[in-house]
Design an enzyme around this catalytic site. Sequence first.
Site, PDB file in Angstrom:
ATOM      1  N   CYS A   7       3.479   8.886   2.436  1.00 46.57           N
ATOM      2  CA  CYS A   7       3.172  10.231   1.972  1.00 46.57           C
ATOM      3  C   CYS A   7       3.374  11.261   3.086  1.00 46.57           C
ATOM      4  CB  CYS A   7       1.742  10.276   1.446  1.00 46.57           C
ATOM      5  SG  CYS A   7       0.505  10.003   2.738  1.00 46.57           S
TER       6      CYS A   7
ATOM      7  N   CYS B 211      -4.105   7.574   7.536  1.00 42.74           N
ATOM      8  CA  CYS B 211      -2.731   7.795   8.015  1.00 42.74           C
ATOM      9  C   CYS B 211      -2.728   7.987   9.528  1.00 42.74           C
ATOM     10  CB  CYS B 211      -2.107   9.004   7.331  1.00 42.74           C
ATOM     11  SG  CYS B 211      -1.832   8.794   5.559  1.00 42.74           S
TER      12      CYS B 211
ATOM     13  N   CYS C  89       0.824  -1.210   0.000  1.00 42.94           N
ATOM     14  CA  CYS C  89       0.000   0.000   0.000  1.00 42.94           C
ATOM     15  C   CYS C  89       0.852   1.253   0.000  1.00 42.94           C
ATOM     16  CB  CYS C  89      -0.968   0.004   1.179  1.00 42.94           C
ATOM     17  SG  CYS C  89      -0.294   0.637   2.716  1.00 42.94           S
TER      18      CYS C  89
ATOM     19  N   ASP D  65       2.569   2.630   2.679  1.00 44.59           N
ATOM     20  CA  ASP D  65       2.775   3.289   3.970  1.00 44.59           C
ATOM     21  C   ASP D  65       3.269   2.281   4.993  1.00 44.59           C
ATOM     22  OD1 ASP D  65       1.932   5.914   3.441  1.00 44.59           O
ATOM     23  OD2 ASP D  65      -0.157   5.301   3.566  1.00 44.59           O
TER      24      ASP D  65
END
Length: 145
Positions: free
Chosen positions: A59, A103, A34, A36
Amino acid sequence: MLYTEKVLDHFNNPRNVGEIPDADGVGEVGNAKCGDIMKMYLKIQDGVITDVKFKTFGCGAAIATSSMATEMVKGRSIEEALQLTNKAVMEALDGLPPAKVHCSVLAEQAVKAALADYYTRLGIDPEPLVGRLSPSCEEEGPCCS
Protein backbone atom coordinates in the site's frame (compact mmCIF):
# COMPACT_ATOMS: atom_id res chain seq x y z
CA MET A 1 -7.86 7.52 6.23
CA LEU A 2 -5.80 10.69 6.31
CA TYR A 3 -2.13 10.71 5.41
CA THR A 4 0.33 13.51 6.16
CA GLU A 5 1.83 15.58 3.36
CA LYS A 6 5.17 13.82 3.86
CA VAL A 7 3.58 10.36 3.51
CA LEU A 8 1.84 11.45 0.33
CA ASP A 9 5.07 13.00 -1.01
CA HIS A 10 7.08 9.81 -0.40
CA PHE A 11 4.28 7.71 -1.93
CA ASN A 12 3.92 9.91 -5.03
CA ASN A 13 7.68 10.59 -5.38
CA PRO A 14 9.47 7.68 -3.71
CA ARG A 15 13.21 8.10 -3.26
CA ASN A 16 15.81 5.40 -3.99
CA VAL A 17 13.52 3.02 -5.87
CA GLY A 18 15.16 0.13 -7.70
CA GLU A 19 17.75 -2.56 -7.25
CA ILE A 20 21.50 -2.61 -6.72
CA PRO A 21 22.76 -5.55 -8.82
CA ASP A 22 26.03 -5.92 -6.86
CA ALA A 23 24.56 -5.07 -3.44
CA ASP A 24 26.58 -5.91 -0.34
CA GLY A 25 23.41 -6.76 1.56
CA VAL A 26 19.84 -7.57 0.51
CA GLY A 27 16.93 -8.00 2.88
CA GLU A 28 13.34 -8.97 2.19
CA VAL A 29 10.53 -8.86 4.72
CA GLY A 30 6.78 -9.35 4.64
CA ASN A 31 4.93 -11.98 2.69
CA ALA A 32 2.67 -12.23 -0.34
CA LYS A 33 -0.24 -13.48 1.74
CA CYS A 34 -0.52 -10.24 3.68
CA GLY A 35 0.17 -8.09 0.64
CA ASP A 36 3.27 -6.20 1.77
CA ILE A 37 6.76 -7.17 0.65
CA MET A 38 9.76 -4.87 1.08
CA LYS A 39 13.14 -5.61 -0.42
CA MET A 40 16.08 -3.42 0.57
CA TYR A 41 19.48 -3.31 -1.18
CA LEU A 42 22.58 -1.83 0.48
CA LYS A 43 25.97 -0.83 -0.88
CA ILE A 44 28.47 -0.53 1.97
CA GLN A 45 32.00 0.88 1.85
CA ASP A 46 34.26 1.27 4.88
CA GLY A 47 31.33 0.70 7.24
CA VAL A 48 29.16 3.38 5.59
CA ILE A 49 26.00 2.84 3.55
CA THR A 50 26.95 4.57 0.32
CA ASP A 51 23.83 3.59 -1.61
CA VAL A 52 20.45 2.09 -0.80
CA LYS A 53 17.53 1.11 -3.01
CA PHE A 54 14.21 -0.56 -2.35
CA LYS A 55 11.40 -2.37 -4.10
CA THR A 56 8.11 -2.55 -2.24
CA PHE A 57 4.91 -4.31 -3.14
CA GLY A 58 2.19 -2.93 -0.92
CA CYS A 59 0.00 0.00 0.00
CA GLY A 60 0.91 3.68 -0.07
CA ALA A 61 2.10 3.65 3.53
CA ALA A 62 4.40 0.70 2.81
CA ILE A 63 5.96 2.56 -0.13
CA ALA A 64 6.27 5.81 1.85
CA THR A 65 7.92 4.13 4.85
CA SER A 66 10.35 2.27 2.58
CA SER A 67 11.28 5.51 0.84
CA MET A 68 11.77 7.39 4.12
CA ALA A 69 13.81 4.56 5.67
CA THR A 70 16.22 4.62 2.70
CA GLU A 71 16.64 8.38 3.08
CA MET A 72 17.36 7.95 6.79
CA VAL A 73 20.15 5.36 6.38
CA LYS A 74 21.84 6.58 3.18
CA GLY A 75 25.27 8.02 3.98
CA ARG A 76 25.15 6.71 7.55
CA SER A 77 27.39 4.20 9.27
CA ILE A 78 26.17 0.65 9.82
CA GLU A 79 25.97 1.42 13.55
CA GLU A 80 23.73 4.43 12.90
CA ALA A 81 21.54 2.43 10.52
CA LEU A 82 21.10 -0.27 13.16
CA GLN A 83 19.60 2.39 15.45
CA LEU A 84 16.78 3.07 12.98
CA THR A 85 13.40 2.43 14.59
CA ASN A 86 9.91 2.29 13.18
CA LYS A 87 9.07 5.18 15.53
CA ALA A 88 11.78 7.33 13.94
CA VAL A 89 10.43 6.49 10.46
CA MET A 90 6.91 7.43 11.55
CA GLU A 91 8.11 10.69 13.12
CA ALA A 92 10.04 11.57 9.95
CA LEU A 93 6.79 11.13 8.01
CA ASP A 94 4.87 13.24 10.55
CA GLY A 95 2.88 10.19 11.61
CA LEU A 96 0.88 7.30 10.21
CA PRO A 97 -2.71 6.19 10.82
CA PRO A 98 -2.83 3.49 13.55
CA ALA A 99 -3.78 0.80 11.01
CA LYS A 100 -0.58 1.53 9.05
CA VAL A 101 1.97 1.60 11.88
CA HIS A 102 3.09 -1.93 10.97
CA CYS A 103 4.35 -0.58 7.62
CA SER A 104 7.00 1.39 9.53
CA VAL A 105 7.91 -1.82 11.39
CA LEU A 106 8.44 -3.55 8.04
CA ALA A 107 10.67 -0.68 6.86
CA GLU A 108 12.84 -1.00 9.98
CA GLN A 109 12.95 -4.78 9.55
CA ALA A 110 13.92 -4.49 5.86
CA VAL A 111 16.95 -2.34 6.70
CA LYS A 112 17.98 -4.74 9.46
CA ALA A 113 17.44 -7.78 7.21
CA ALA A 114 19.75 -6.23 4.58
CA LEU A 115 22.37 -5.54 7.25
CA ALA A 116 22.01 -9.11 8.53
CA ASP A 117 22.62 -10.37 4.99
CA TYR A 118 25.71 -8.13 4.76
CA TYR A 119 27.15 -9.63 7.96
CA THR A 120 26.28 -13.17 6.83
CA ARG A 121 28.16 -12.61 3.56
CA LEU A 122 31.19 -11.58 5.64
CA GLY A 123 30.94 -14.79 7.64
CA ILE A 124 29.75 -12.97 10.77
CA ASP A 125 26.73 -14.16 12.78
CA PRO A 126 24.35 -11.19 12.40
CA GLU A 127 22.05 -11.89 15.36
CA PRO A 128 24.29 -10.38 18.10
CA LEU A 129 24.68 -7.21 15.98
CA VAL A 130 21.30 -6.85 14.29
CA GLY A 131 19.02 -8.69 16.69
CA ARG A 132 16.47 -11.36 15.91
CA LEU A 133 14.38 -10.55 12.87
CA SER A 134 10.74 -11.55 12.71
CA PRO A 135 10.14 -13.76 9.67
CA SER A 136 7.05 -11.94 8.41
CA CYS A 137 4.64 -9.14 9.11
CA GLU A 138 2.14 -11.57 10.64
CA GLU A 139 3.83 -11.07 14.01
CA GLU A 140 3.40 -7.30 13.77
CA GLY A 141 -0.40 -7.27 13.55
CA PRO A 142 -2.77 -6.69 10.66
CA CYS A 143 -1.25 -6.03 7.27
CA CYS A 144 -1.91 -3.33 4.75
CA SER A 145 -4.80 -3.99 2.44
